[in-house]
Design a protein around this motif. Structure first.
Motif, PDB file in Angstrom:
ATOM      1  N   ALA A 144       0.831  -1.204   0.000  1.00  0.00           N
ATOM      2  CA  ALA A 144       0.000   0.000   0.000  1.00  0.00           C
ATOM      3  C   ALA A 144       0.867   1.255   0.000  1.00  0.00           C
ATOM      4  N   ASN A 145       1.948   1.237   0.769  1.00  0.00           N
ATOM      5  CA  ASN A 145       2.850   2.392   0.817  1.00  0.00           C
ATOM      6  C   ASN A 145       3.531   2.607  -0.533  1.00  0.00           C
ATOM      7  N   SER A 146       3.934   1.528  -1.197  1.00  0.00           N
ATOM      8  CA  SER A 146       4.580   1.643  -2.507  1.00  0.00           C
ATOM      9  C   SER A 146       3.618   2.220  -3.550  1.00  0.00           C
ATOM     10  N   VAL A 147       2.353   1.749  -3.507  1.00  0.00           N
ATOM     11  CA  VAL A 147       1.349   2.252  -4.459  1.00  0.00           C
ATOM     12  C   VAL A 147       1.099   3.737  -4.234  1.00  0.00           C
ATOM     13  N   SER A 148       0.974   4.144  -2.963  1.00  0.00           N
ATOM     14  CA  SER A 148       0.726   5.556  -2.671  1.00  0.00           C
ATOM     15  C   SER A 148       1.908   6.418  -3.092  1.00  0.00           C
ATOM     16  N   GLU A 149       3.150   5.931  -2.874  1.00  0.00           N
ATOM     17  CA  GLU A 149       4.339   6.674  -3.298  1.00  0.00           C
ATOM     18  C   GLU A 149       4.368   6.800  -4.821  1.00  0.00           C
ATOM     19  N   GLY A 150       4.029   5.716  -5.507  1.00  0.00           N
ATOM     20  CA  GLY A 150       3.987   5.774  -6.958  1.00  0.00           C
ATOM     21  C   GLY A 150       2.918   6.733  -7.466  1.00  0.00           C
ATOM     22  N   PHE A 151       1.771   6.737  -6.802  1.00  0.00           N
ATOM     23  CA  PHE A 151       0.693   7.647  -7.184  1.00  0.00           C
ATOM     24  C   PHE A 151       1.115   9.101  -6.978  1.00  0.00           C
ATOM     25  N   LEU A 152       1.748   9.404  -5.853  1.00  0.00           N
ATOM     26  CA  LEU A 152       2.225  10.761  -5.597  1.00  0.00           C
ATOM     27  C   LEU A 152       3.257  11.196  -6.631  1.00  0.00           C
ATOM     28  N   ALA A 153       4.055  10.248  -7.080  1.00  0.00           N
ATOM     29  CA  ALA A 153       5.044  10.581  -8.104  1.00  0.00           C
ATOM     30  C   ALA A 153       4.395  10.950  -9.430  1.00  0.00           C
ATOM     31  N   LEU A 154       3.221  10.391  -9.693  1.00  0.00           N
ATOM     32  CA  LEU A 154       2.538  10.631 -10.977  1.00  0.00           C
ATOM     33  C   LEU A 154       1.614  11.841 -10.957  1.00  0.00           C
ATOM     34  N   ILE A 155       1.314  12.388  -9.767  1.00  0.00           N
ATOM     35  CA  ILE A 155       0.363  13.513  -9.677  1.00  0.00           C
ATOM     36  C   ILE A 155       0.793  14.703 -10.536  1.00  0.00           C
ATOM     37  N   PRO A 156       2.048  15.198 -10.465  1.00  0.00           N
ATOM     38  CA  PRO A 156       2.426  16.332 -11.327  1.00  0.00           C
ATOM     39  C   PRO A 156       2.249  16.031 -12.812  1.00  0.00           C
ATOM     40  N   PHE A 157       2.600  14.816 -13.210  1.00  0.00           N
ATOM     41  CA  PHE A 157       2.478  14.450 -14.625  1.00  0.00           C
ATOM     42  C   PHE A 157       1.016  14.486 -15.078  1.00  0.00           C
ATOM     43  N   PHE A 158       0.137  13.856 -14.289  1.00  0.00           N
ATOM     44  CA  PHE A 158      -1.278  13.825 -14.669  1.00  0.00           C
ATOM     45  C   PHE A 158      -1.928  15.202 -14.548  1.00  0.00           C
ATOM     46  N   SER A 159      -1.390  16.061 -13.705  1.00  0.00           N
ATOM     47  CA  SER A 159      -1.907  17.429 -13.617  1.00  0.00           C
ATOM     48  C   SER A 159      -1.656  18.169 -14.927  1.00  0.00           C
ATOM     49  N   PHE A 160      -0.471  17.965 -15.513  1.00  0.00           N
ATOM     50  CA  PHE A 160      -0.168  18.558 -16.814  1.00  0.00           C
ATOM     51  C   PHE A 160      -1.117  18.025 -17.881  1.00  0.00           C
ATOM     52  N   ILE A 161      -1.371  16.724 -17.845  1.00  0.00           N
ATOM     53  CA  ILE A 161      -2.271  16.122 -18.836  1.00  0.00           C
ATOM     54  C   ILE A 161      -3.678  16.711 -18.707  1.00  0.00           C
TER      55      ILE A 161
END
Length: 377
Positions: A85-102
């Motif tokens: 669960a911690n790994s998934v949340s860390e991965g999701f946080l890493a993708l937030i800036p990218f998906f915000s641009f999209i």
């Protein structure tokens, strides 16, 4: 090709502002999927460049933690669940800036052509969507041909970009396995961002064709026949015959209200038959004599008829009648320059009333009043 309506009239007229507003309210807006795709690719490539370092660090941390986990953790299901669960949340946080641009790219591309509108109209069931005839027309229409040409062009461009990207980055891709984890992730994102930007740049050609076509096609669909334009004008501005009848009724009501005030007048001055003006002097309502009613021809005769029925004095004074008629509106005080002339008439009426009451002799009719030159017509 312009479509024909049920009456066989060709749709040759440009859509009116009302037609465009109604279409917008129903969610009928020009849309270009190619523009959205291009902006998403370019925005995604830019996002990878700007956020690549941040994502590489976060992903490398997640991967390093995963591969360096102790053996005891791997055998403990409760610990592994929390770790996952911690790994998934860390991965999701890493993708937030990218998906915000999209997301920003999608919003901007929608606003660029047609704008945004919130409506549930497109979700409503329509018979034409399941109509076999209309379906066949759509299959063999000019729009379908354009879509086919765009698809072929996109396949050619995407295939060409993929071949060029693989050829250009072939050695770099093969060497990624020999790099440290953080460098491998960072270089992978860099290669991916360049490929995505190249693909988006190539598809700009398709969007330059699609955007004008979608705008043109949207207006073609909204074009109107001449009869539809006329019907809309009648609906918007009102049927001319109905409006004319309403004006007549309003005029009749206004005349009726005006005639109702004639019995309260003090005197009627006439031309003698072409014009008639009913005057009254009432300090409780105005500081000077005012017009109760006025009219020409048949209206003037009606005013005089009502005056005779109520035994009101009728005085012939052509010049004064015309002057008051043209210079004063109903329920408006007479012009200051006409005070003296009107006062002479009212004085005569007062003396006449005194005679009728037996308190005075019969008065002499007033002399022809002097009318200022600007009131002489």
């Amino acid at each position: 090709m312009a479509e024909n309506n049920q009456q066989g009239q060709e749709k040759t007229e440009e859509p009116t502002e009302k037609r465009l507003r109604d279409a917008r309210r129903k969610g009928q807006l020009p849309r270009s999927r190619e523009l959205v795709t291009v902006v998403m690719l370019l925005g995604g490539g830019l996002a990878l460049i700007l956020t690549g370092s941040y994502m590489a660090n976060r992903f490398s941390q997640v991967a390093r933690a995963a591969f360096s986990a102790p053996r005891e953790m791997l055998l403990d299901e409760s610990i592994m669940a929390g770790y996952l669960a911690n790994s998934v949340s860390e991965g999701f946080l890493a993708l937030i800036p990218f998906f915000s641009f999209i997301l920003l790219a999608i919003i901007l591309s929608s606003l660029a052509l047609g704008g945004w509108v919130i409506t549930g109209e497109p979700l409503l069931p329509k018979a034409e969507r399941v109509s076999l005839i209309k379906g066949l027309k759509r299959m063999f229409s000019a729009k379908t041909l354009i879509e086919l040409l765009k698809s072929v062009l996109k396949v050619v461009l995407i295939a060409g970009i993929m071949i060029l990207a693989i050829s250009y980055f072939y050695k770099e891709v093969l060497s990624l396995s020999r790099l440290p984890l953080k460098s491998a992730v960072s270089d992978s994102l860099t290669i991916l961002s360049i490929a995505v930007l190249s693909l988006g740049g190539a598809l700009v050609v398709v969007s330059l064709i699609d955007v004008p076509f979608q705008s043109w096609d949207h207006r073609q669909k909204l074009k109107m026949t001449r009869q539809e334009v006329k019907d809309e004008m009648k609906e918007t501005e009102g049927n001319p015959e109905v409006k004319s009848r309403l004006r007549e009724l309003q005029k009749e009501l206004a005349n009726q209200r005006m005639m109702d005030g004639v019995p309260d007048s003090d005197v009627i001055i006439t031309n003698p038959t072409h014009f008639a003006v009913a005057l009254k002097y009432d300090l409780d309502r105005a500081k000077a004599p005012f017009v109760v009613a006025k009219g020409t021809e048949q209206t003037a005769l009606k005013i005089c008829e009502i005056a005779r029925a109520h035994n009101l004095p009728i005085l012939q004074s052509p010049a004064l009648t015309r002057a008051v008629y043209y210079s004063t509106k109903i329920n408006q005080e007479v012009a200051t320059e006409l005070y003296v002339a009107v006062a002479q008439v009212l004085a005569y009426v007062h003396q006449l009333n005194e005679f009728k009451a037996g308190r005075s002799h019969y008065p002499e009719k007033p002399a022809t009043p002097e009318i200022p030159e600007k009131f002489q017509r």
